[in-house]
Design a protein around this motif. Structure first.
Motif, PDB file in Angstrom:
ATOM      1  N   ASP A   1      31.296 -17.365  64.429  1.00  0.00           N
ATOM      2  CA  ASP A   1      32.026 -17.144  63.179  1.00  0.00           C
ATOM      3  C   ASP A   1      33.349 -17.892  63.106  1.00  0.00           C
ATOM      4  O   ASP A   1      34.020 -17.882  62.069  1.00  0.00           O
ATOM      5  CB  ASP A   1      32.304 -15.646  62.986  1.00  0.00           C
ATOM      6  N   ALA A   2      33.768 -18.535  64.204  1.00  0.00           N
ATOM      7  CA  ALA A   2      35.078 -19.187  64.263  1.00  0.00           C
ATOM      8  C   ALA A   2      35.059 -20.535  63.545  1.00  0.00           C
ATOM      9  O   ALA A   2      33.994 -21.113  63.273  1.00  0.00           O
ATOM     10  CB  ALA A   2      35.498 -19.372  65.717  1.00  0.00           C
ATOM     11  N   ALA A   3      36.245 -21.033  63.251  1.00  0.00           N
ATOM     12  CA  ALA A   3      36.368 -22.361  62.649  1.00  0.00           C
ATOM     13  C   ALA A   3      35.909 -23.416  63.650  1.00  0.00           C
ATOM     14  O   ALA A   3      36.215 -23.325  64.844  1.00  0.00           O
ATOM     15  CB  ALA A   3      37.817 -22.616  62.256  1.00  0.00           C
ATOM     16  N   PRO A   4      35.168 -24.440  63.190  1.00  0.00           N
ATOM     17  CA  PRO A   4      34.628 -25.455  64.111  1.00  0.00           C
ATOM     18  C   PRO A   4      35.635 -26.550  64.444  1.00  0.00           C
ATOM     19  O   PRO A   4      35.350 -27.742  64.335  1.00  0.00           O
ATOM     20  CB  PRO A   4      33.438 -26.006  63.327  1.00  0.00           C
ATOM     21  N   ASP A   5      36.834 -26.148  64.868  1.00  0.00           N
ATOM     22  CA  ASP A   5      37.900 -27.116  65.121  1.00  0.00           C
ATOM     23  C   ASP A   5      38.102 -27.425  66.600  1.00  0.00           C
ATOM     24  O   ASP A   5      39.038 -28.134  66.977  1.00  0.00           O
ATOM     25  CB  ASP A   5      39.216 -26.601  64.522  1.00  0.00           C
ATOM     26  N   GLY A   6      37.240 -26.871  67.449  1.00  0.00           N
ATOM     27  CA  GLY A   6      37.368 -27.128  68.878  1.00  0.00           C
ATOM     28  C   GLY A   6      38.393 -26.260  69.572  1.00  0.00           C
ATOM     29  O   GLY A   6      38.598 -26.408  70.779  1.00  0.00           O
ATOM     30  N   GLN A   7      39.003 -25.340  68.848  1.00  0.00           N
ATOM     31  CA  GLN A   7      40.021 -24.466  69.435  1.00  0.00           C
ATOM     32  C   GLN A   7      39.424 -23.164  69.970  1.00  0.00           C
ATOM     33  O   GLN A   7      40.080 -22.449  70.716  1.00  0.00           O
ATOM     34  CB  GLN A   7      41.103 -24.150  68.404  1.00  0.00           C
ATOM     35  N   THR A   8      38.180 -22.850  69.576  1.00  0.00           N
ATOM     36  CA  THR A   8      37.510 -21.634  70.035  1.00  0.00           C
ATOM     37  C   THR A   8      36.149 -22.002  70.597  1.00  0.00           C
ATOM     38  O   THR A   8      35.324 -22.603  69.898  1.00  0.00           O
ATOM     39  CB  THR A   8      37.344 -20.623  68.885  1.00  0.00           C
ATOM     40  N   LEU A   9      35.920 -21.648  71.861  1.00  0.00           N
ATOM     41  CA  LEU A   9      34.687 -21.991  72.556  1.00  0.00           C
ATOM     42  C   LEU A   9      34.114 -20.744  73.201  1.00  0.00           C
ATOM     43  O   LEU A   9      34.794 -19.725  73.320  1.00  0.00           O
ATOM     44  CB  LEU A   9      34.974 -23.047  73.628  1.00  0.00           C
ATOM     45  N   VAL A  10      32.863 -20.817  73.618  1.00  0.00           N
ATOM     46  CA  VAL A  10      32.231 -19.696  74.306  1.00  0.00           C
ATOM     47  C   VAL A  10      31.582 -20.188  75.585  1.00  0.00           C
ATOM     48  O   VAL A  10      31.083 -21.315  75.655  1.00  0.00           O
ATOM     49  CB  VAL A  10      31.178 -18.999  73.409  1.00  0.00           C
TER      50      VAL A  10
ATOM     51  N   GLN B   1      44.474 -37.816  67.927  1.00  0.00           N
ATOM     52  CA  GLN B   1      43.554 -37.530  66.828  1.00  0.00           C
ATOM     53  C   GLN B   1      43.576 -36.060  66.405  1.00  0.00           C
ATOM     54  O   GLN B   1      42.727 -35.617  65.652  1.00  0.00           O
ATOM     55  CB  GLN B   1      42.140 -37.945  67.234  1.00  0.00           C
ATOM     56  N   GLY B   2      44.524 -35.284  66.933  1.00  0.00           N
ATOM     57  CA  GLY B   2      44.713 -33.930  66.452  1.00  0.00           C
ATOM     58  C   GLY B   2      44.036 -32.842  67.250  1.00  0.00           C
ATOM     59  O   GLY B   2      44.076 -31.678  66.858  1.00  0.00           O
ATOM     60  N   TRP B   3      43.405 -33.198  68.351  1.00  0.00           N
ATOM     61  CA  TRP B   3      42.826 -32.164  69.205  1.00  0.00           C
ATOM     62  C   TRP B   3      43.237 -32.405  70.640  1.00  0.00           C
ATOM     63  O   TRP B   3      43.214 -33.557  71.096  1.00  0.00           O
ATOM     64  CB  TRP B   3      41.295 -32.174  69.140  1.00  0.00           C
ATOM     65  N   PRO B   4      43.685 -31.357  71.314  1.00  0.00           N
ATOM     66  CA  PRO B   4      43.758 -29.962  70.865  1.00  0.00           C
ATOM     67  C   PRO B   4      45.019 -29.687  70.057  1.00  0.00           C
ATOM     68  O   PRO B   4      46.064 -30.286  70.316  1.00  0.00           O
ATOM     69  CB  PRO B   4      43.780 -29.182  72.184  1.00  0.00           C
ATOM     70  N   ASN B   5      44.907 -28.775  69.125  1.00  0.00           N
ATOM     71  CA  ASN B   5      46.030 -28.373  68.291  1.00  0.00           C
ATOM     72  C   ASN B   5      46.503 -26.996  68.744  1.00  0.00           C
ATOM     73  O   ASN B   5      46.221 -25.979  68.124  1.00  0.00           O
ATOM     74  CB  ASN B   5      45.604 -28.340  66.821  1.00  0.00           C
ATOM     75  N   GLY B   6      47.190 -26.963  69.863  1.00  0.00           N
ATOM     76  CA  GLY B   6      47.609 -25.695  70.442  1.00  0.00           C
ATOM     77  C   GLY B   6      46.615 -25.203  71.472  1.00  0.00           C
ATOM     78  O   GLY B   6      45.670 -25.905  71.842  1.00  0.00           O
TER      79      GLY B   6
ATOM     80  N   PRO C   1      32.007 -34.563  65.851  1.00  0.00           N
ATOM     81  CA  PRO C   1      31.344 -35.216  66.988  1.00  0.00           C
ATOM     82  C   PRO C   1      32.309 -35.915  67.936  1.00  0.00           C
ATOM     83  O   PRO C   1      32.070 -35.958  69.154  1.00  0.00           O
ATOM     84  CB  PRO C   1      30.403 -36.221  66.313  1.00  0.00           C
ATOM     85  N   ALA C   2      33.407 -36.454  67.392  1.00  0.00           N
ATOM     86  CA  ALA C   2      34.380 -37.124  68.262  1.00  0.00           C
ATOM     87  C   ALA C   2      35.049 -36.123  69.201  1.00  0.00           C
ATOM     88  O   ALA C   2      35.262 -36.407  70.383  1.00  0.00           O
ATOM     89  CB  ALA C   2      35.435 -37.840  67.417  1.00  0.00           C
ATOM     90  N   VAL C   3      35.376 -34.949  68.671  1.00  0.00           N
ATOM     91  CA  VAL C   3      35.977 -33.900  69.509  1.00  0.00           C
ATOM     92  C   VAL C   3      34.963 -33.414  70.541  1.00  0.00           C
ATOM     93  O   VAL C   3      35.308 -33.170  71.702  1.00  0.00           O
ATOM     94  CB  VAL C   3      36.477 -32.731  68.639  1.00  0.00           C
ATOM     95  N   VAL C   4      33.702 -33.277  70.131  1.00  0.00           N
ATOM     96  CA  VAL C   4      32.653 -32.837  71.053  1.00  0.00           C
ATOM     97  C   VAL C   4      32.542 -33.798  72.229  1.00  0.00           C
ATOM     98  O   VAL C   4      32.480 -33.373  73.391  1.00  0.00           O
ATOM     99  CB  VAL C   4      31.293 -32.735  70.324  1.00  0.00           C
ATOM    100  N   GLN C   5      32.538 -35.089  71.935  1.00  0.00           N
ATOM    101  CA  GLN C   5      32.406 -36.070  73.005  1.00  0.00           C
ATOM    102  C   GLN C   5      33.603 -36.045  73.943  1.00  0.00           C
ATOM    103  O   GLN C   5      33.458 -36.131  75.166  1.00  0.00           O
ATOM    104  CB  GLN C   5      32.219 -37.472  72.416  1.00  0.00           C
ATOM    105  N   LYS C   6      34.808 -35.903  73.381  1.00  0.00           N
ATOM    106  CA  LYS C   6      36.010 -35.844  74.233  1.00  0.00           C
ATOM    107  C   LYS C   6      35.993 -34.592  75.099  1.00  0.00           C
ATOM    108  O   LYS C   6      36.301 -34.646  76.296  1.00  0.00           O
ATOM    109  CB  LYS C   6      37.257 -35.865  73.357  1.00  0.00           C
ATOM    110  N   LEU C   7      35.632 -33.467  74.485  1.00  0.00           N
ATOM    111  CA  LEU C   7      35.582 -32.218  75.232  1.00  0.00           C
ATOM    112  C   LEU C   7      34.523 -32.290  76.325  1.00  0.00           C
ATOM    113  O   LEU C   7      34.743 -31.844  77.462  1.00  0.00           O
ATOM    114  CB  LEU C   7      35.297 -31.066  74.270  1.00  0.00           C
ATOM    115  N   HIS C   8      33.382 -32.872  75.994  1.00  0.00           N
ATOM    116  CA  HIS C   8      32.316 -33.030  76.993  1.00  0.00           C
ATOM    117  C   HIS C   8      32.803 -33.852  78.179  1.00  0.00           C
ATOM    118  O   HIS C   8      32.598 -33.470  79.342  1.00  0.00           O
ATOM    119  CB  HIS C   8      31.105 -33.702  76.343  1.00  0.00           C
TER     120      HIS C   8
END
Length: 328
Positions: free
Chosen positions: A87-96, A30-35, A267-274
């Motif tokens: 400030d980052a793009a909400p694509d799941g590639q940058t987290l804190v 589904q395109g995540w993670p993209n790098g 939300p789909a990426v959030v659930q997978k990452l979680h």
């Protein structure tokens, strides 16, 4: 540490780990993670936030098949690095590596902060909670809180005490203690727990308020001596260290470390990452490492974690106001 978890909490972590066996392939489809994924730590290397982040990053990288790169961006009570992610793009590639300082205390402390700790982020997963511990140089004559109070009252300007930075939970614990004890104290903020601990070990600062994960190894090695723990009861990993409550001060608090991303993540990426993060912290190696660090693994859904952050903001704002501390 697994033995210290409640049955319900243990079951939730283990079920989360079981549910993600096929998640890496699905996430890629589904395109995540993209790098590579960037995990920003808003403190200097060597502290509790950094140690926890690197544990999660290593395990997460193995599960999702791409590097998870830890990037330390300390400054301004953990708000500098947090703003980068807001400030980052909400694509799941940058987290804190969100924490009690960046998302509960600093928003009330820093007048120029640009992010909202709830609305500017997608809160993904709680990782670990832990108490604070106060440590002194092993050559110090301070053996307990009574000694600290006695020496502070005898000093014209109060004693020096280090922390990982202004606005940290360890700083505010110090503020609350001084109010209760009626003593002066000079706060010596550092850009992270690692540099502060180095100063205490070297004798440049006599003592420090620190989160247990970053202090645990130093206590075991004898390079510092613990005099108090902020847990409600004695910590099972350090049964010889008395609590603040035992020593006559009605103080208890816990720090927390978690994973958040920019607002608006899929939300789909959030659930997978979680699910992937829950799988990482459910492994025996992670459980053992958390036990060594003196931390308790977290088990909240993203919705529960978001509600928790909102409650933490409401809890700590009055404490910051009462302290009279403001920055910026």
């Amino acid at each position: 540490m697994a033995a210290d978890l409640s049955p319900l909490l243990s079951r939730r972590i283990l079920l989360a780990g079981t549910a993600v066996l096929a998640a890496p392939a699905i996430a890629r489809a589904q395109g995540w993670p993209n790098g590579s994924v960037r995990l920003v730590v808003p403190f200097a290397p060597g502290g509790s936030t950094d140690l926890t982040a690197r544990l999660v990053a290593d395990g997460l990288s193995q599960r999702i098949g791409v590097p998870v790169v830890v990037e330390n961006r300390p400054g301004a009570g953990a708000t500098t690095g947090s703003q980068v992610v807001a400030d980052a793009a909400p694509d799941g590639q940058t987290l804190v590596m969100s924490n009690i300082a960046s998302h509960a205390i600093s928003p009330a402390l820093y007048r120029t902060i640009r992010y909202d700790p709830v609305r500017s982020f997608t809160h993904v997963a709680m990782v670990i909670t832990n108490p604070s511990t106060w440590v002194v140089n092993p050559r110090s004559e301070i053996a307990n809180l009574a000694d600290l109070v006695r020496l502070a009252k005898a000093s014209s300007g109060g004693l020096d005490m280090a922390s990982s930075g202004a606005g940290s939970s360890n700083h505010l614990l110090m503020v609350r203690f001084c109010e209760m004890a009626g003593i002066p104290m000079t706060h010596v903020p550092f850009r992270g727990a690692g540099p502060a601990m180095t100063a205490v070990i070297a004798g440049q600062v006599p003592m420090m308020s620190d989160s247990l994960p970053s202090a645990a190894a130093h206590i075991r090695q004898g390079s510092v001596r613990a005099i108090a723990m902020s847990s409600a009861q004695r910590h099972p990993a350090f049964p010889d260290v008395p609590t603040f409550i035992e020593q006559g001060f009605d103080l208890s608090s816990t720090s927390w470390f978690a994973i958040s991303g920019p607002a608006g993540m899929d939300p789909a990426v959030v659930q997978k990452l979680h699910r992937e993060i829950m799988a990482v912290i459910a492994t025996p190696s992670s459980q053992q490492r958390f036990a060594e660090m003196g931390g308790t693994p977290g088990a909240m859904t993203p919705a529960e974690f978001s509600a928790f952050v909102a409650a933490e903001v409401a809890r700590w704002a009055p404490v910051v106001r009462a302290s009279g501390a403001t920055v910026g």
